[in-house]
Design a protein around this motif. Sequence first.
Motif, PDB file in Angstrom:
ATOM      1  N   LEU A  20      11.261  -4.101 -37.420  1.00 20.67           N
ATOM      2  CA  LEU A  20      11.958  -4.642 -36.259  1.00 20.67           C
ATOM      3  C   LEU A  20      13.257  -5.331 -36.672  1.00 20.67           C
ATOM      4  O   LEU A  20      13.404  -5.767 -37.810  1.00 20.67           O
ATOM      5  CB  LEU A  20      11.067  -5.644 -35.524  1.00 20.67           C
ATOM      6  N   SER A  21      14.177  -5.460 -35.725  1.00 19.59           N
ATOM      7  CA  SER A  21      15.425  -6.175 -35.996  1.00 19.59           C
ATOM      8  C   SER A  21      15.170  -7.678 -35.949  1.00 19.59           C
ATOM      9  O   SER A  21      14.127  -8.132 -35.463  1.00 19.59           O
ATOM     10  CB  SER A  21      16.476  -5.806 -34.952  1.00 19.59           C
ATOM     11  N   ALA A  22      16.127  -8.456 -36.430  1.00 19.81           N
ATOM     12  CA  ALA A  22      16.000  -9.914 -36.420  1.00 19.81           C
ATOM     13  C   ALA A  22      15.847 -10.433 -34.994  1.00 19.81           C
ATOM     14  O   ALA A  22      15.056 -11.346 -34.732  1.00 19.81           O
ATOM     15  CB  ALA A  22      17.210 -10.546 -37.102  1.00 19.81           C
ATOM     16  N   GLU A  23      16.574  -9.851 -34.067  1.00 22.33           N
ATOM     17  CA  GLU A  23      16.510 -10.287 -32.667  1.00 22.33           C
ATOM     18  C   GLU A  23      15.131  -9.995 -32.067  1.00 22.33           C
ATOM     19  O   GLU A  23      14.556 -10.826 -31.363  1.00 22.33           O
ATOM     20  CB  GLU A  23      17.591  -9.601 -31.841  1.00 22.33           C
ATOM     21  N   GLU A  24      14.586  -8.811 -32.349  1.00 27.09           N
ATOM     22  CA  GLU A  24      13.264  -8.449 -31.840  1.00 27.09           C
ATOM     23  C   GLU A  24      12.190  -9.376 -32.411  1.00 27.09           C
ATOM     24  O   GLU A  24      11.297  -9.828 -31.686  1.00 27.09           O
ATOM     25  CB  GLU A  24      12.935  -6.997 -32.180  1.00 27.09           C
ATOM     26  N   LEU A  25      12.283  -9.661 -33.706  1.00 21.85           N
ATOM     27  CA  LEU A  25      11.327 -10.564 -34.339  1.00 21.85           C
ATOM     28  C   LEU A  25      11.420 -11.961 -33.743  1.00 21.85           C
ATOM     29  O   LEU A  25      10.410 -12.589 -33.427  1.00 21.85           O
ATOM     30  CB  LEU A  25      11.565 -10.626 -35.848  1.00 21.85           C
ATOM     31  N   SER A  26      12.637 -12.436 -33.578  1.00 24.31           N
ATOM     32  CA  SER A  26      12.860 -13.763 -33.009  1.00 24.31           C
ATOM     33  C   SER A  26      12.286 -13.853 -31.596  1.00 24.31           C
ATOM     34  O   SER A  26      11.641 -14.847 -31.233  1.00 24.31           O
ATOM     35  CB  SER A  26      14.351 -14.066 -33.010  1.00 24.31           C
ATOM     36  N   ASN A  27      12.479 -12.817 -30.801  1.00 22.40           N
ATOM     37  CA  ASN A  27      11.943 -12.797 -29.443  1.00 22.40           C
ATOM     38  C   ASN A  27      10.413 -12.803 -29.440  1.00 22.40           C
ATOM     39  O   ASN A  27       9.792 -13.478 -28.632  1.00 22.40           O
ATOM     40  CB  ASN A  27      12.456 -11.587 -28.671  1.00 22.40           C
ATOM     41  N   GLN A  28       9.810 -12.051 -30.358  1.00 18.32           N
ATOM     42  CA  GLN A  28       8.348 -12.009 -30.452  1.00 18.32           C
ATOM     43  C   GLN A  28       7.785 -13.371 -30.830  1.00 18.32           C
ATOM     44  O   GLN A  28       6.786 -13.814 -30.274  1.00 18.32           O
ATOM     45  CB  GLN A  28       7.899 -10.978 -31.486  1.00 18.32           C
TER      46      GLN A  28
END
Length: 73
Positions: A20-28
């Motif tokens: 996953l991208s950093a943004e996707e991980l952060s959102n999760q």
Amino acid sequence: MDVKIGIRNAPREITLDSTLSAEELSNQVAEAVGNGGTLTLADSKGRTVIVPTAHLAYVEIGAATTGTVGFRS
């Protein structure tokens, strides 16, 4: 992405390589903490890590993993 998860009262951290991208991980992570449930992440090798958010100390999202160059002995 390299991800390190610190667990309260645990001497070692969990490390994994996510697709996953950093943004996707952060959102999760934000969603899991907001819900007070569990953080569930899968790594690039098919492993799944499930951590109750009540026990999270920190989540560190690093740079994308690149191939390493060097010699092994």
